[in-house]
Design an enzyme around this catalytic site. Structure first.
Site, PDB file in Angstrom:
ATOM      1  N   LEU A   1       5.047   0.565   6.565  1.00 51.39           N
ATOM      2  CA  LEU A   1       4.965  -0.521   5.589  1.00 51.39           C
ATOM      3  C   LEU A   1       6.300  -0.631   4.858  1.00 51.39           C
ATOM      4  CD1 LEU A   1       1.391  -0.071   4.043  1.00 51.39           C
ATOM      5  CD2 LEU A   1       2.094  -1.272   6.128  1.00 51.39           C
TER       6      LEU A   1
ATOM      7  N   GLY B   1       9.262   7.649  -1.379  1.00 51.94           N
ATOM      8  CA  GLY B   1       8.653   7.630  -0.050  1.00 51.94           C
ATOM      9  C   GLY B   1       9.560   8.260   0.996  1.00 51.94           C
ATOM     10  N   GLU B   2       8.950   8.977   1.928  1.00 54.29           N
ATOM     11  CA  GLU B   2       9.713   9.524   3.067  1.00 54.29           C
ATOM     12  C   GLU B   2      10.162   8.417   4.010  1.00 54.29           C
ATOM     13  OE1 GLU B   2       7.309  12.511   4.917  1.00 54.29           O
ATOM     14  OE2 GLU B   2       7.887  14.039   3.451  1.00 54.29           O
TER      15      GLU B   2
ATOM     16  N   GLU C   1       0.825  -1.210   0.000  1.00 53.95           N
ATOM     17  CA  GLU C   1       0.000   0.000   0.000  1.00 53.95           C
ATOM     18  C   GLU C   1       0.871   1.277   0.000  1.00 53.95           C
ATOM     19  OE1 GLU C   1      -3.039   0.633  -0.720  1.00 53.95           O
ATOM     20  OE2 GLU C   1      -2.814   2.763  -0.183  1.00 53.95           O
TER      21      GLU C   1
ATOM     22  N   SER D   1       8.608  -3.671   2.242  1.00 53.05           N
ATOM     23  CA  SER D   1       8.656  -5.012   1.633  1.00 53.05           C
ATOM     24  C   SER D   1       9.362  -5.983   2.563  1.00 53.05           C
ATOM     25  CB  SER D   1       9.389  -4.953   0.299  1.00 53.05           C
ATOM     26  OG  SER D   1       8.804  -3.966  -0.515  1.00 53.05           O
TER      27      SER D   1
ATOM     28  N   HIS E   1       3.708   1.775  -1.619  1.00 49.70           N
ATOM     29  CA  HIS E   1       4.045   2.084  -3.017  1.00 49.70           C
ATOM     30  C   HIS E   1       2.824   2.631  -3.754  1.00 49.70           C
ATOM     31  CE1 HIS E   1       7.044  -1.272  -2.226  1.00 49.70           C
ATOM     32  NE2 HIS E   1       7.825  -0.313  -2.644  1.00 49.70           N
TER      33      HIS E   1
END
Ligand code: PAF
Length: 285
Positions: free
Chosen positions: A187, A150-151, A38, A189, A40
Site C-alpha cells: 500500500l 513503515g518498513e 490502511e 499513497s 498508515h
C-alpha cells in the site's frame, strides 16, 4: 473512536505533550505526509501498543522533493485523513502550515552519510536530506518517547535510526510491517496515480521480489536472482527498473554477487510503471 485534537503550531502540540507526560503517559509519534491508507493506520495502531498517547503528523515536506518531482500533485485531503485517524484512535493530529515548519531564513539541512547514499539516495539525491531534517524537527518538536515508521520505506527507516542515534535524540524507533493489498502490492499513497491497467501489472513487483528473495534464501547467486527479477519486471511492462538489489539489512552495504552465506539480507526494488515510481522490499529468509 476518538476524534483527534487538531493542532497547527509546535507550541500547542508541546502543551498537550507536556500535560500527558506530567501524568506519566508515554507518547508516540507517527510522521506522515497524509493521503492516509490502511498502511498508515496499522502504524497508528502499532504506535498505540507502544504508548498511551498517539500523535500523527501530516506535512507534505517540500525539502524531500526535487523540483521535477510530484510535490504539487501529491494527494492531499485533510478531512478524509481526520476521519481515518479517528477510526484508528489517534489522539492528536499535528498539521502545520509550511512556515511553521520552515520559518523564513531556515538554513539547516541534516545529512546522513553511508546508509542514505545508495538506492533511493542515488536515484533521488535531495530526498534523505529533506527526510532527515523534517523528521529530526518533528522529534524535537513533539518530544515523543517513540516514533513508528513503515518498513515499506525500509531505507528511510534505517536513515532515521542512524540520524536519531548520531544526534542523541532520546526516542525509540519502531518499524511497522508493510501493509499489502490482496495481490501483494504494498500500500502506498502513490498507488493512486496508477491507471487500472498499470494497477493490474503492478502485482508483478511483489511477485518478482518474492521469487528473487526465495532463490537467494535457498542458496542461489544474488546476481542471478537480481537479473531474473529485472527481466520479470520488464516483461510485465515496467518501463524502467532503477534497482533490484540484495543488501545487508542494517547498514545496506552491498551483498553478493554469489550466495548470501548467512548474512542478514534485504531485497530492495524501485521500478517505474508509466509515470509512477513504485518501491518495495522484503527480508531474505
Ligand atoms: O514516509 C513519509 O511519509 C515521509 O518521508 C516522512 C517520514 C513523513 C517525512 O516527511
Amino acid at each position: 473512536m476518538t476524534r483527534p485534537i487538531i493542532v497547527r503550531t509546535i507550541a500547542e502540540m508541546r502543551q498537550h505533550v507536556r500535560a500527558w507526560k506530567a501524568s506519566g503517559e508515554r507518547v508516540a509519534l507517527v510522521p506522515t505526509m497524509g493521503a492516509l491508507h490502511e498502511g498508515h493506520l496499522s502504524l497508528i495502531r502499532l504506535a498505540r501498543s507502544h504508548a498511551d498517547r498517539v500523535i500523527a503528523s501530516i506535512f507534505v515536506n517540500p525539502k524531500q522533493f526535487a523540483p521535477h518531482e510530484d510535490f504539487d500533485a501529491y494527494p492531499r485531503g485533510e478531512a478524509a485523513d481526520v476521519e481515518k485517524l479517528a477510526s484508528a484512535d489517534c489522539d492528536l493530529l499535528f498539521a502545520p502550515a509550511g512556515p511553521e515548519m520552515y520559518a523564513p531564513g531556515f538554513s539547516t539541512l541534516i545529512s546522513v552519510s553511508g546508509v542514505s547514499e545508495p538506492l533511493e539516495g542515488a536515484a533521488r539525491p535531495q530526498f534523505f536530506g529533506g527526510v532527515a531534517t523534517v523528521v529530526a524537527k518533528l522529534f524535537i518538536q513533539s518530544q515523543a518517547d517513540v516514533a513508528v515508521f513503515g518498513e515499506k520505506d525500509y531505507q528511510q527507516l534505517q536513515v532515521v535510526r542512524r540520524m536519531a542515534r548520531d544526534l542523541d535524540i532520546p526516542i525509540e524507533i519502531v518499524g511497522g510491517p508493510t501493509a499489502r493489498a490482496e495481490d501483494g502490492l504494498a500500500l502506498s499513497s502513490r498507488n493512486a496515480y496508477l491507471s487500472a491497467e498499470e494497477r493490474a501489472a503492478a502485482t508483478a513487483l511483489p511477485t518478482a521480489m518474492r521469487t528473487a528473495a526465495a532463490a537467494v534464501a535457498s542458496g542461489g547467486r544474488i546476481d542471478d536472482a537480481e537479473a531474473a527479477a529485472v527481466a520479470a519486471l520488464t516483461a510485465a511492462g515496467f518501463r524502467q527498473v532503477d534497482y533490484v538489489e540484495v543488501r545487508e539489512a542494517g547498514d545496506l552495504s552491498r551483498l553478493g554477487p554469489g550466495p548470501i552465506d548467512g548474512a542478514e539480507g534485504r531485497i530492495l526494488v524501485a521500478a517505474w510503471l508509466g509515470k509512477t515510481r513504485l518501491i518495495d522490499n522484503m527480508a531474505i529468509g
